[in-house]
Design a protein around this motif. Structure first.
Motif, short mmCIF file in Angstrom:
data_model
loop_
_atom_site.label_atom_id
_atom_site.label_comp_id
_atom_site.label_asym_id
_atom_site.label_seq_id
_atom_site.Cartn_x
_atom_site.Cartn_y
_atom_site.Cartn_z
N VAL A 91 9.97 -1.04 6.16
CA VAL A 91 8.88 -1.77 6.52
C VAL A 91 7.84 -3.33 5.29
CG1 VAL A 91 6.01 -1.36 6.70
CG2 VAL A 91 7.37 0.48 8.41
N ALA A 92 8.53 -2.59 4.45
CA ALA A 92 8.11 -4.01 3.50
C ALA A 92 9.72 -4.98 4.06
CB ALA A 92 8.48 -3.74 2.41
N LYS A 93 9.86 -4.95 4.53
CA LYS A 93 11.10 -5.58 4.97
C LYS A 93 11.01 -6.65 6.27
CE LYS A 93 15.76 -4.52 2.64
NZ LYS A 93 17.30 -3.76 3.56
N GLY A 94 9.99 -5.71 7.22
CA GLY A 94 9.66 -6.67 7.88
C GLY A 94 10.62 -6.44 8.97
N LYS A 95 10.89 -5.14 9.41
CA LYS A 95 11.47 -4.71 9.92
C LYS A 95 10.42 -3.46 11.45
CE LYS A 95 15.65 -5.26 9.02
NZ LYS A 95 16.27 -6.20 10.18
N ASN A 96 10.16 -3.80 12.27
CA ASN A 96 9.68 -2.85 13.34
C ASN A 96 9.79 -1.03 12.99
OD1 ASN A 96 8.34 -1.75 15.68
ND2 ASN A 96 9.70 -2.86 17.02
N LYS A 97 8.04 -1.08 12.95
CA LYS A 97 8.01 0.38 12.70
C LYS A 97 8.87 2.00 13.22
CE LYS A 97 3.50 -0.46 10.73
NZ LYS A 97 2.26 -0.22 10.86
N LYS A 98 8.88 1.32 14.85
CA LYS A 98 9.91 2.80 15.28
C LYS A 98 10.95 1.97 15.16
CE LYS A 98 9.74 3.58 20.56
NZ LYS A 98 9.87 3.36 21.79
N LEU A 99 11.75 0.90 14.67
CA LEU A 99 12.96 1.36 13.75
C LEU A 99 13.38 2.04 12.88
CD1 LEU A 99 15.31 -2.09 14.10
CD2 LEU A 99 15.14 -0.87 11.97
N ALA A 100 12.10 2.04 12.14
CA ALA A 100 11.91 2.44 10.77
C ALA A 100 11.77 3.91 10.64
CB ALA A 100 11.45 1.79 10.38
N LEU A 101 11.57 4.43 12.14
CA LEU A 101 11.22 5.88 12.08
C LEU A 101 12.20 7.10 13.33
CD1 LEU A 101 7.78 6.35 14.09
CD2 LEU A 101 8.75 7.29 11.88
N ILE A 102 13.22 5.74 13.71
CA ILE A 102 14.77 5.54 13.89
C ILE A 102 15.82 6.27 12.60
CG2 ILE A 102 16.55 5.01 15.30
CD1 ILE A 102 14.28 6.57 17.13
N ALA A 103 14.77 5.17 12.08
CA ALA A 103 16.13 5.57 11.16
C ALA A 103 16.06 6.46 9.59
CB ALA A 103 15.63 4.26 9.61
N VAL A 104 14.25 6.60 10.27
CA VAL A 104 14.19 8.35 9.32
C VAL A 104 14.49 9.82 10.07
CG1 VAL A 104 12.73 9.72 9.36
CG2 VAL A 104 11.84 7.37 8.80
N CYS A 105 14.40 9.01 11.32
CA CYS A 105 15.31 10.27 12.29
C CYS A 105 17.06 10.63 11.93
CB CYS A 105 15.65 10.15 13.64
SG CYS A 105 14.30 10.18 14.71
N ASN A 106 17.94 9.73 11.85
CA ASN A 106 18.82 9.52 11.36
C ASN A 106 19.71 10.15 9.98
OD1 ASN A 106 19.92 8.32 13.38
ND2 ASN A 106 20.02 5.91 12.81
#
Length: 134
Positions: A91-106
C-alpha cells in the motif's frame, strides 16, 4: 488441522476446507502448485509487443477456497506480522488495496504449505536455517 489453525488469520473452517482442497498436501511439490490450484496466481494479459493489459489472478481454481482466503486476509493483515508487513509495504508503494489483499492470500497459502510440510506450528519469529547459511 491444529498446525493450520496455529497461523494467525486462518480459522477452523478455512483450515478444514484447505485440507480437503489440498488433499492433505501430499500431491504438491511446492507452494506455487497450491497457489495455482487455488486460482490466485498472477496472469499477464498481453498480445504481442504493443498491447499490455492489467495483471490479474487466473481464477482457474477453486472459487470456494479463494473466497475463504480472501476473507481470511482481512484478519491476517491485522494479526499476522508477516502479512501485515507485506500489506503495508504494498500500500505504501501505491498499489491497490485489493491487490495487496490478494498478496496476503498468497502469503497465507505459502505459510500454510510450509507449516504442514515442516510439521511445526506457526512461529512469528521463525527464520529458516537455509536463510542463515549462505
Amino acid at each position: 488441522m491444529t498446525l493450520l489453525c496455529s497461523i494467525p488469520g486462518i480459522g477452523r473452517k478455512t483450515a478444514g476446507i484447505l485440507l480437503l482442497f489440498a488433499g492433505g498436501f501430499h500431491r504438491f511439490d511446492n507452494y506455487r502448485q497450491l497457489i495455482a490450484l487455488a486460482g490466485l496466481s498472477p496472469r499477464e494479459h498481453s498480445s504481442g509487443p504493443s498491447i499490455r493489459g492489467k495483471v490479474r489472478i487466473t481464477k482457474m481454481g477453486g472459487g470456494l477456497i479463494r473466497g475463504k482466503f480472501f476473507m481470511c486476509s482481512f484478519a491476517a493483515k491485522k494479526r499476522n506480522k508477516a502479512c501485515q508487513a507485506l500489506y503495508d509495504r504494498l500500500v505504501a508503494k501505491g498499489k491497490n488495496k485489493k491487490l495487496a489483499l490478494i498478496a496476503v492470500c498468497n502469503k497465507l497459502l505459502k505459510q500454510a504449505f510450509a507449516i504442514v510440510k515442516l510439521g511445526q506450528p506457526y512461529q512469528a519469529d521463525f527464520s529458516s536455517k537455509l536463510a542463515l547459511n549462505p
